[in-house]
Design an enzyme around this catalytic site. Structure first.
Site, mmCIF file in Angstrom:
data_model
loop_
_atom_site.group_PDB
_atom_site.id
_atom_site.type_symbol
_atom_site.label_atom_id
_atom_site.label_comp_id
_atom_site.label_asym_id
_atom_site.label_seq_id
_atom_site.Cartn_x
_atom_site.Cartn_y
_atom_site.Cartn_z
ATOM 1 N N GLU A 13 0.854 -1.077 -0.042
ATOM 2 C CA GLU A 13 0.040 -0.007 0.049
ATOM 3 C C GLU A 13 0.913 1.330 -0.090
ATOM 4 O O GLU A 13 0.252 2.280 -0.419
ATOM 5 C CB GLU A 13 -1.009 -0.056 1.064
ATOM 6 C CG GLU A 13 -1.929 -1.195 1.108
ATOM 7 C CD GLU A 13 -2.944 -1.472 2.451
ATOM 8 O OE1 GLU A 13 -3.676 -1.778 2.403
ATOM 9 O OE2 GLU A 13 -2.206 -1.300 3.642
ATOM 10 N N ASP A 201 -11.850 -7.116 -2.533
ATOM 11 C CA ASP A 201 -12.763 -8.310 -2.399
ATOM 12 C C ASP A 201 -14.276 -7.792 -1.962
ATOM 13 O O ASP A 201 -14.462 -6.816 -1.568
ATOM 14 C CB ASP A 201 -11.935 -9.421 -1.389
ATOM 15 C CG ASP A 201 -11.880 -8.530 -0.012
ATOM 16 O OD1 ASP A 201 -10.685 -8.043 0.107
ATOM 17 O OD2 ASP A 201 -12.816 -8.606 0.763
#
Ligand code: ADE
Length: 236
Positions: A13, A201
């Site tokens: 990230e 997801d």
């Protein structure tokens, strides 16, 4: 902005942001490595805080005490809690709350997320940072950008029943493991914050399959928005 703190929980990230920074000074506190430098014209400190609420809250305190940050951005990936947020779509926080904090066995009036004695159930993101983050998101992203609540807890959510309970308890758009703790710590320090998350997801029984495939794509998308936000802030 004078100096901006940028937090991601995992290397995937923050790596791209670190690589784009110029004039880096590197330092270590509380077992975390802080990269201070210039990101797209904005003075910033980028840090990988580690997963979960304690790691991320600790990180905010270091950013406030040692670096004197004037704003905090949390960038990263999240599981979708709503049908019209698909993989790769972006969420900009209006506010963030815990989905795993409960004192309901002490008193049924305590809502999930309510910390006894606290005047807020959910920590509000700064309106100016929200607006600029949305502007950044819309320049980077062709797909959906939604603004709404983020629900955090020390749990990877990959079960449909658990997901539905979180939706019922919080009404959040997505779930992850740091945002509310960052919001909470920023709120205590009176430092404005915003959370920028990309969906990796669906936080249900398909999460286990989706997550490894889409982690990198979602993390890169968020990092691009954060970089754009830094550029906008530099010019603001
Ligand atoms: N981060 C990305 N997907 C997540 C999920 N399903 N639960 C918690 N954190 C996440």
């Amino acid at each position: 902005m004078e100096i901006l703190g940028i937090i991601g929980a995992m290397a995937v990230e923050v790596e791209a942001l670190k690589n784009k920074m110029k004039g880096l000074t590197v330092s270590e506190y509380a077992g975390m490595t802080f990269y201070e430098g210039n990101l797209s014209g904005q003075q910033a400190v980028v840090v990988e805080c580690g997963i979960g609420k304690v790691n991320s809250a600790l990180c905010v305190q270091v950013l406030c005490d040692r670096f004197g940050v004037k704003g905090i951005v949390n960038t990263g990936i999240a599981g979708s809690l709503c049908n019209d947020l698909d993989i790769g779509d972006l969420v900009i926080s209006t506010d963030a709350m815990y989905h795993d904090f409960t004192c309901q066995d002490l008193h049924p009036d305590y809502a999930v997320g309510q910390i006894p004695g606290f005047p807020v159930l959910s920590f509000p993101a700064d309106e100016g940072l929200q607006r600029l983050a949305c502007q950044a998101a819309r320049t980077v992203q062709e797909g959906a950008v939604q603004q709404g609540r983020i629900a955090s807890g020390d749990q990877f959510v990959g079960d449909r029943v658990r997901k539905e309970k979180i939706v019922a308890d919080t009404g959040a758009l997505c779930t992850e493991m740091e945002g509310a703790a960052i919001a909470h710590a920023a709120w205590r320090n009176q430092v404005p914050f915003v959370i920028i998350r990309a969906i990796s997801d669906k936080a249900d029984n398909s999460a286990e399959m989706d997550y490894p495939s889409f982690e990198a794509l979602a993390a890169a998308r968020c990092a691009a928005v954060t970089e754009k936000l830094a550029q906008i802030l530099a010019g603001a």
